[in-house]
Scaffold this motif. Sequence first.
Motif, PDB file in Angstrom:
ATOM      1  N   SER A 138      -2.152  -4.761  -8.927  1.00 40.19           N
ATOM      2  CA  SER A 138      -2.713  -3.741  -8.026  1.00 40.19           C
ATOM      3  C   SER A 138      -4.065  -4.017  -7.715  1.00 40.19           C
ATOM      4  N   MET A 167       0.961  -1.200  -0.018  1.00 41.27           N
ATOM      5  CA  MET A 167      -0.020   0.193   0.009  1.00 41.27           C
ATOM      6  C   MET A 167       0.795   1.217  -0.029  1.00 41.27           C
ATOM      7  N   SER A 168       2.123   1.137   0.567  1.00 41.97           N
ATOM      8  CA  SER A 168       2.940   2.429   0.768  1.00 41.97           C
ATOM      9  C   SER A 168       3.620   2.624  -0.635  1.00 41.97           C
ATOM     10  N   PHE A 199       1.726   2.087  -3.305  1.00 38.33           N
ATOM     11  CA  PHE A 199       0.495   2.153  -4.355  1.00 38.33           C
ATOM     12  C   PHE A 199       0.130   3.589  -4.576  1.00 38.33           C
ATOM     13  N   HIS A 200       0.128   4.262  -3.326  1.00 38.00           N
ATOM     14  CA  HIS A 200      -0.501   5.668  -3.458  1.00 38.00           C
ATOM     15  C   HIS A 200       0.388   6.789  -2.837  1.00 38.00           C
ATOM     16  N   PRO A 201       0.765   8.055  -3.268  1.00 39.67           N
ATOM     17  CA  PRO A 201       1.540   8.909  -2.499  1.00 39.67           C
ATOM     18  C   PRO A 201       0.846   9.202  -1.257  1.00 39.67           C
ATOM     19  N   SER A 202      -0.424   9.123  -1.043  1.00 38.97           N
ATOM     20  CA  SER A 202      -0.930   9.235   0.293  1.00 38.97           C
ATOM     21  C   SER A 202      -0.779   8.210   1.385  1.00 38.97           C
ATOM     22  N   LEU A 203      -0.284   7.103   0.872  1.00 41.04           N
ATOM     23  CA  LEU A 203       0.094   6.108   1.724  1.00 41.04           C
ATOM     24  C   LEU A 203       1.610   5.845   1.891  1.00 41.04           C
ATOM     25  N   PHE A 204       2.529   6.698   1.328  1.00 43.67           N
ATOM     26  CA  PHE A 204       3.831   6.685   1.253  1.00 43.67           C
ATOM     27  C   PHE A 204       4.477   6.589   2.676  1.00 43.67           C
TER      28      PHE A 204
END
Length: 208
Positions: free
Chosen positions: A156, A33-34, A36-41
Amino acid sequence: MSQPGTISRYTTAQRINHWITAGCFILLALSGMSLFHPSLFFLTDLFGGGPYTRAIHPWFGVVLLVSFAILFVRFFHHNLWNRDDTAWIGKIDKVISNHEEDVPDVGRYNAGQKLVFWSMTLLILVLFVTGIVIWDQYFFGFTSIEVKRVAIAIHSLAAVAIIAVFIAHVYAGIWIRGTMGGMLHGSVTPGWAFRHHRKWLRDLARGR
Ligand code: HEM
């Protein structure tokens, strides 16, 4: 060894195998998930930052594949589909509303558990194959960029699907009281077996 008055459901080796698989899955989901999307980085902090997360994520996948393969060999024969499973699924509304009088007796696993088992098997295979295609460290030269793009999309989507299956699996384990005890301590009560897996209890009583 199970406690007096209880029924053994899982051996210690089976439980260790299961919890290693579960631990690997959680690490895979968090690291995946980290990426997968910048918000989860921010989740990469758990693994020492972006580069380390990128490096370790596929290795969690390799360990999960091996661990799940052992789990698969141990349990696949208990998850073969039969006619009662189709009938059970047809009465799923009765199961959910706790009116199970005319629902067919269940063997070691019910149809829902079997569907979870086969979905996990299929999705882990898809994740592994697509994961190899996009593991540039070792396999960059084997496929084209176009193939890698498709593989990333499938990877994904399969990840989203398996996380949903995982949530259903954990929820069911908590929802049916006494189920978690089987995987934690290895044993269940005769009442639990009678209520939820009567055919399995009958088979045990007959010494099968
Ligand atoms: C925190 C995460 C997890 C929890 C709390 C959990 C809980 C459980 C419980 C309570 C059972 C016993 C069900 C029963 O005896 O009727 C079980 C069985 C099982 N679990 Fe999990 N589990 C987790 C993660 C996973 C993962 C990630 C996988 C595979 C990728 C997995 C695969 C299995 C399999 C194969 C079985 C045997 C049931 C069957 O063969 O259908 N579990 N789990």
